[in-house]
Design an enzyme around this catalytic site. Structure first.
Site, PDB file in Angstrom:
ATOM      1  CE1 TYR A 117     -16.137   8.496   9.369  1.00 16.99           C
ATOM      2  CE2 TYR A 117     -16.735  10.802   9.645  1.00 16.99           C
ATOM      3  CZ  TYR A 117     -15.918   9.730   9.951  1.00 16.99           C
ATOM      4  OH  TYR A 117     -14.899   9.892  10.834  1.00 16.99           O
TER       5      TYR A 117
ATOM      6  CB  THR B 219       2.344   2.331  -1.268  1.00 16.99           C
ATOM      7  OG1 THR B 219       3.430   1.992  -2.136  1.00 16.99           O
ATOM      8  CG2 THR B 219       2.841   2.350   0.159  1.00 16.99           C
TER       9      THR B 219
ATOM     10  NE  ARG C 268       1.875  10.885  -0.684  1.00 13.11           N
ATOM     11  CZ  ARG C 268       3.097  10.364  -0.844  1.00 13.11           C
ATOM     12  NH1 ARG C 268       3.583   9.506   0.028  1.00 13.11           N
ATOM     13  NH2 ARG C 268       3.839  10.716  -1.870  1.00 13.11           N
TER      14      ARG C 268
ATOM     15  CD  GLU D 139     -17.183   4.598  11.318  1.00 18.22           C
ATOM     16  OE1 GLU D 139     -18.184   4.072  11.840  1.00 18.22           O
ATOM     17  OE2 GLU D 139     -16.404   5.342  11.932  1.00 18.22           O
TER      18      GLU D 139
ATOM     19  CG  ASP E 135       5.732  -3.730   2.201  1.00 13.31           C
ATOM     20  OD1 ASP E 135       5.309  -3.258   1.139  1.00 13.31           O
ATOM     21  OD2 ASP E 135       6.027  -3.027   3.189  1.00 13.31           O
TER      22      ASP E 135
HETATM   23  C1  LIG Z   1       8.364  -1.329   1.396  1.00 17.54           C
HETATM   24  C2  LIG Z   1       7.517  -0.242   1.985  1.00 17.54           C
HETATM   25  N1  LIG Z   1       6.469  -0.575   2.758  1.00 17.54           N
HETATM   26  C3  LIG Z   1       5.687   0.346   3.324  1.00 17.54           C
HETATM   27  C4  LIG Z   1       5.924   1.690   3.151  1.00 17.54           C
HETATM   28  C5  LIG Z   1       5.075   2.672   3.886  1.00 17.54           C
HETATM   29  O1  LIG Z   1       4.240   3.392   3.093  1.00 17.54           O
HETATM   30  P1  LIG Z   1       3.599   4.740   3.653  1.00 17.54           P
HETATM   31  O2  LIG Z   1       4.659   5.764   3.619  1.00 17.54           O
HETATM   32  O3  LIG Z   1       2.455   4.974   2.693  1.00 17.54           O
HETATM   33  O4  LIG Z   1       3.110   4.464   5.041  1.00 17.54           O
HETATM   34  C6  LIG Z   1       6.995   2.096   2.363  1.00 17.54           C
HETATM   35  C7  LIG Z   1       7.250   3.514   2.185  1.00 17.54           C
HETATM   36  O5  LIG Z   1       8.245   4.004   1.816  1.00 17.54           O
HETATM   37  C8  LIG Z   1       7.834   1.101   1.785  1.00 17.54           C
HETATM   38  O6  LIG Z   1       8.907   1.429   1.060  1.00 17.54           O
END
Ligand SMILES: Cc1ncc(COP(=O)(O)O)c(C=O)c1O
Length: 406
Positions: free
Chosen positions: A48, A219, A228, A50, A193
């Site tokens: 743990y 990710t 992951r 945190e 993203d």
């Molecule tokens: C552009 C984008 N953002 C976020 C995610 C979410 O990732 P996770 O599946 O790890 O929550 C994905 C997953 O496919 C994605 O393609």
């Protein structure tokens, strides 16, 4: 080992064999290194922690502190920025945490719609991003391209507090500079993203969102080829609010075993061999593009300039769902995917998404891409020919023996 854990380990073994015998073309999947898998399966899962390095709520954190600090430093170095949070358990968590950092419930966001390649977390009505915020969606044009003039117009009308860019199924480059200009024109935050393209960004093969976005989420497990998980990048000035939003705002204890895997992933991505790998990912996608076009397939936007292709199957008279099932039966893994203005539901779809990151990790190059395209065409053009399917399945198993998984 008791019976129940034996059952699980038997299933893991079966999954390993499935992976070995499958041409993996799901654009969001990859094979991480053995080192990363070892870190993720290590004793760190027992700990743990945190809080953040040197600021924990538990004793015994001296080693995980060092591991997390290395992960943070490596992420900053790799992506050339001065703030990283490596604690988000997934890409979706990274997005929630970013929203928490900059927005209040009910604020307006503007993101790419799911059926045009956006992600659930970019404002889809059934996702927290669509229920907790007032979400508006932009779409692609009828050929599947982002239409920056249209997005600008929409942004000026809606005046969102945050514009979200980045995608899950967009085969072209994203112009983050243009998105910055759009965000500035209506005084909005910009969130990028880069989950799908992080490996391409890390190797300078795709424009980086870092200088343009207020916050960048990703990710680690797609093109970046790590464990992951998720992470967030930004500027030093946003450090406090993002860290607070991650913990205690949204998550509890960080997954230090996964963070160790992320640290290795970032370090691996700084190696020259990773640049070569990403270049091959792009080359392989281009070969697939040419071969599929030669076989008469339609591609959304006419092709690709990243790691994925969106195949429009309407002309071939087969649904995405059926294509996915047929290809799976011979050992080719793709996912059904909506195409812009898809007449079919999201469960059926008129398209499939094809990506090259995983198969490139196994060492497949141009020649193998031609063979793969030939198999895809043969199966989808002869959906009832089970003898042909069986023959292809055997050939795929043989082919993959030359391309071991890491
Ligand atoms: C552009 C984008 N953002 C976020 C995610 C979410 O990732 P996770 O599946 O790890 O929550 C994905 C997953 O496919 C994605 O393609």
């Amino acid at each position: 080992m008791n019976n129940q854990s034996k059952e699980i380990f038997d299933l893991i073994e079966k999954e390993k064999i499935r992976q070995e015998n499958t041409i993996e073309l799901i654009a969001s999947e990859n094979f991480c290194s053995k080192a990363i898998r070892d870190a993720c399966g290590s004793v760190l899962t027992n700990k743990y922690a945190e809080g953040y390095p040197q600021k924990r709520y538990y004793s015994g954190c001296e080693f995980v502190d060092d591991i997390e600090a290395i992960a943070i430093d490596s992420a900053k170095k790799l992506f050339k920025c001065d703030f990283a949070n490596v604690q988000p358990h997934s890409g979706s968590n990274a997005n929630i945490i970013s929203y928490f950092s900059f927005l209040n419930s009910g604020d307006k966001i503007l993101g790419l719609s799911l059926d045009c390649g956006g992600h659930l977390t970019h404002g889809f009505k059934l996702n927290f991003s669509g229920t907790n915020y007032e979400a508006f969606q932009y779409t692609t044009d009828q050929d599947g391209f982002l239409d920056y003039d249209q997005i600008l117009k929409q942004a000026q009308e809606i005046k969102p507090k945050m514009i979200v860019c980045g995608a899950s199924a967009y085969p072209r480059k994203i112009d983050f500079k243009k998105f910055r200009e759009i965000a500035d024109s209506c005084n909005a935050y910009l969130m990028a993203d880069m989950a799908h393209i992080a490996g391409l960004v890390a190797t300078d093969l795709h424009m980086s969102p870092i200088p343009f976005a207020d916050v960048i989420t990703s990710t680690t497990h797609k093109t970046l080829r790590g464990p992951r998980g998720g992470f967030i990048l930004s500027n030093k000035e946003n450090e406090e609010k993002i860290n607070k939003a991650a913990f205690p705002g949204f998550q509890g204890g960080p997954l230090e075993h996964i963070i160790a895997g992320k640290a290795i992933c970032f370090i691996e991505a700084m190696d020259l061999s990773f640049v070569e790998y990403q270049k091959q990912v792009l080359k392989n996608a281009k070969i697939l593009e040419q071969e599929l076009l030669n076989y008469g397939f339609d591609l959304v936007t006419g092709g690709t300039d990243n790691h994925l292709l969106l195949v429009d199957l309407r002309k071939k008279n087969i649904s995405g769902k059926k294509a996915q099932t047929l290809l799976e039966s011979v050992g080719v893994s793709v996912n059904k995917n909506s195409i812009p203005n898809d007449p079919k539901s999201a469960m059926v779809t008129s398209g499939i998404r094809i990506g090259t990151p995983a198969i490139t990790t196994r060492g497949c190059k141009e020649e193998e891409m031609k063979i793969i395209a030939k198999y895809i065409n043969a199966v989808l053009s002869n959906p009832e020919d089970l003898d042909l399917h069986n023959k292809i399945k055997q050939e795929i198993k043989e082919l993959l023996k030359n391309f071991p998984t890491p």
